[in-house]
Design a protein around this motif. Structure first.
Motif, PDB file in Angstrom:
ATOM      1  N   VAL A   1       0.845  -1.193   0.000  1.00  0.00           N
ATOM      2  CA  VAL A   1       0.000   0.000   0.000  1.00  0.00           C
ATOM      3  C   VAL A   1       0.880   1.242   0.000  1.00  0.00           C
ATOM      4  CG1 VAL A   1      -1.870  -1.156   1.248  1.00  0.00           C
ATOM      5  CG2 VAL A   1      -0.128   0.111   2.535  1.00  0.00           C
ATOM      6  N   TRP A   2       0.294   2.328  -0.464  1.00  0.00           N
ATOM      7  CA  TRP A   2       0.892   3.642  -0.251  1.00  0.00           C
ATOM      8  C   TRP A   2       0.339   4.191   1.056  1.00  0.00           C
ATOM      9  CZ3 TRP A   2       4.814   5.707  -2.825  1.00  0.00           C
ATOM     10  CH2 TRP A   2       5.065   5.307  -4.135  1.00  0.00           C
ATOM     11  N   PHE A   3       1.225   4.528   1.969  1.00  0.00           N
ATOM     12  CA  PHE A   3       0.780   5.144   3.223  1.00  0.00           C
ATOM     13  C   PHE A   3       1.369   6.536   3.309  1.00  0.00           C
ATOM     14  CE2 PHE A   3       0.680   6.116   7.726  1.00  0.00           C
ATOM     15  CZ  PHE A   3      -0.600   5.691   8.070  1.00  0.00           C
ATOM     16  N   ASP A   4       0.496   7.515   3.473  1.00  0.00           N
ATOM     17  CA  ASP A   4       0.918   8.907   3.592  1.00  0.00           C
ATOM     18  C   ASP A   4       1.048   9.246   5.070  1.00  0.00           C
ATOM     19  OD1 ASP A   4       1.369  11.616   3.483  1.00  0.00           O
ATOM     20  OD2 ASP A   4      -0.072  11.963   1.857  1.00  0.00           O
ATOM     21  N   PHE A   5       2.270   9.342   5.556  1.00  0.00           N
ATOM     22  CA  PHE A   5       2.503   9.614   6.973  1.00  0.00           C
ATOM     23  C   PHE A   5       2.133  11.044   7.346  1.00  0.00           C
ATOM     24  CE2 PHE A   5       5.081   5.851   6.424  1.00  0.00           C
ATOM     25  CZ  PHE A   5       4.934   5.188   7.638  1.00  0.00           C
ATOM     26  N   SER A   6       1.992  11.920   6.380  1.00  0.00           N
ATOM     27  CA  SER A   6       1.599  13.296   6.697  1.00  0.00           C
ATOM     28  C   SER A   6       0.100  13.430   6.897  1.00  0.00           C
ATOM     29  CB  SER A   6       2.048  14.243   5.580  1.00  0.00           C
ATOM     30  OG  SER A   6       1.406  13.916   4.355  1.00  0.00           O
ATOM     31  N   GLN A   7      -0.683  12.489   6.339  1.00  0.00           N
ATOM     32  CA  GLN A   7      -2.136  12.563   6.438  1.00  0.00           C
ATOM     33  C   GLN A   7      -2.765  11.294   7.012  1.00  0.00           C
ATOM     34  OE1 GLN A   7      -3.565  13.447   2.516  1.00  0.00           O
ATOM     35  NE2 GLN A   7      -2.468  15.379   2.359  1.00  0.00           N
TER      36      GLN A   7
END
Length: 412
Positions: free
Chosen positions: A220-226
């Motif tokens: 998965v792509w995980f966006d740590f900023s959001q």
């Protein structure tokens, strides 16, 4: 009165330990029996989607779990600072990213046996990733290690290797209730934003620090900023490989075979050659365009594969231009055009085949891809050998039939 308070405190401590087992890397854990009404029946991490509930509990209940049982520094971070997000099935990711790019990560999942892991990838592929994997062995001892995922096979998953910048704080793995918790700290060069993450679990215990084959995995792509999760579309990679295999591995070689061995069927060979090569060019062009899209969306930085693909595409475009610029047979430039068309075509076929092999290797493709392309290549070579042999025999027969009759002297 004081004695009764001590007894009550001791009783509450026993109740807490009853539901917790923990350990740190390289340190033997405190063995406490794990008693719980586990909803699982297969003795493993479940792979069914839990929706808004994880292990029978709501998201707020899971994310509100007190992590003090992990000990410092993991248990000292307040829940208000720790971001908590379900990431896949019953996997929950908690993290806290400091201003100096030191990140505390806690991964939890429903567990009874086997192992659980989280990997950090450059491009969403397993090959070249580094992962933290935790488990409890058959004796109940906690184990957590970093692994380098060098390849698809289990012997290529190397313990105590990897590129995760772990700090000096030992990572921790713990059982609390029905959940396993993996906690570790890493200091990255840059603040993490959108990052490919690999998640996996296996139902069997690792054997002498060698991981058993996973039962399920995802990327998965995980966006740590959001704290947002986006699934990686693996079908795009398959489509890219399929288009390249059909274009450069099937149609373009078939068109070259037609041009070389069916010229005695004039003008049929010419029309077949043109149509087949045009179809192969369209498929190869689509493969390159999809590859560029994968490069932008997945950061699939594979310079050799990308460079050869663009080079072959340029050669293919030159071959298409050659079709429109073909001089007449009696032109003095026809010989140079033939040389250019033949050798540029051969280079395109060679580098196209080489790039298919590189793509299969870089993608760490399954054996079906290797066997499939190997079979296609073998069939192509076999057809070429048979047709070349028949062509040689036909030329010899034609040469004999064109010989002048033997000179004979008149008898006196």
């Amino acid at each position: 009165m004081a004695i009764s308070r001590i007894l009550v405190g001791f009783y509450l401590l026993c109740i807490s330990l009853k539901h917790t087992r923990f350990g740190a890397a390289g340190v033997e854990d405190i063995r406490v029996e794990h008693v719980t009404n586990d909803p699982l029946t297969n003795g493993s991490v479940t792979s069914s989607t839990a929706g808004t509930s994880i292990g029978g509990r709501s998201r707020s209940e899971v994310c509100g779990t007190d992590l003090s049982f992990l000990g410092p520094p993991y248990g000292n971070i307040s829940a208000s600072n720790m971001v908590c997000s379900p990431i896949w099935n019953n996997f929950v990711l908690r993290y806290y990213q400091r201003s100096d790019n030191l990140m505390t990560i806690v991964l939890s999942a429903v567990y009874t046996t086997g192992w659980v892991g989280i990997g950090f990838s450059r491009n969403g592929m397993m090959l070249g990733s580094s992962a933290m994997v935790g488990w409890f062995n058959r004796k109940g001892h906690a184990r957590i290690k970093q692994f380098y995922l060098q390849g698809r096979h289990t012997y290529q998953v190397i313990a105590d290797k990897g590129e995760l910048p772990l700090n000096n704080i030992p990572p921790v793995v713990a059982l609390h209730g029905e959940m396993i918790y993996l906690a570790f700290q890493a200091k990255f060069e840059h603040r993490l934003g959108r990052q490919p993450i690999i998640l996996a679990f296996g139902t069997r215990h690792p054997n002498h620090m060698h991981l058993t084959r996973h039962d399920d995995k995802t990327a998965v792509w995980f966006d740590f900023s959001q704290a947002s999760v986006t699934n990686i579309d693996i079908s795009q990679r398959k489509n890219h490989g399929t288009l390249g295999l059909l274009g450069w591995g099937l149609f373009l070689p078939a068109g070259a075979v037609v041009a070389r061995y069916l010229k005695h069927k004039d003008p049929l060979w010419y029309y077949l050659h043109a149509v087949i090569q045009f179809l192969g060019f369209i498929l190869g062009l689509a493969a390159v365009l999809l590859g560029l899209q994968l490069y932008q969306s997945m950061n699939a930085d594979i310079p050799a594969h990308r460079g050869i693909g663009i080079f072959v595409l340029v050669l293919s475009i030159l071959q298409v231009l050659a079709f429109f610029l073909r001089p007449n047979k009696d032109s003095k430039y026809r010989r140079y055009w033939n040389w250019y068309h033949h050798w540029f075509g051969r280079m395109a076929l060679f580098f196209g085949s080489l790039n298919i092999v590189l793509g299969i290797q870089y993608a760490n493709a399954r054996d079906e891809w290797k066997i499939g392309y190997g079979f296609l290549l073998a069939i192509t070579l076999l057809v070429v050998i048979i047709l070349e042999t028949l062509s040689c025999l036909r030329r010899r027969r034609d040469d004999k039939s064109n010989l002048p009759p033997n000179f004979q002297m008149n008898q006196i």
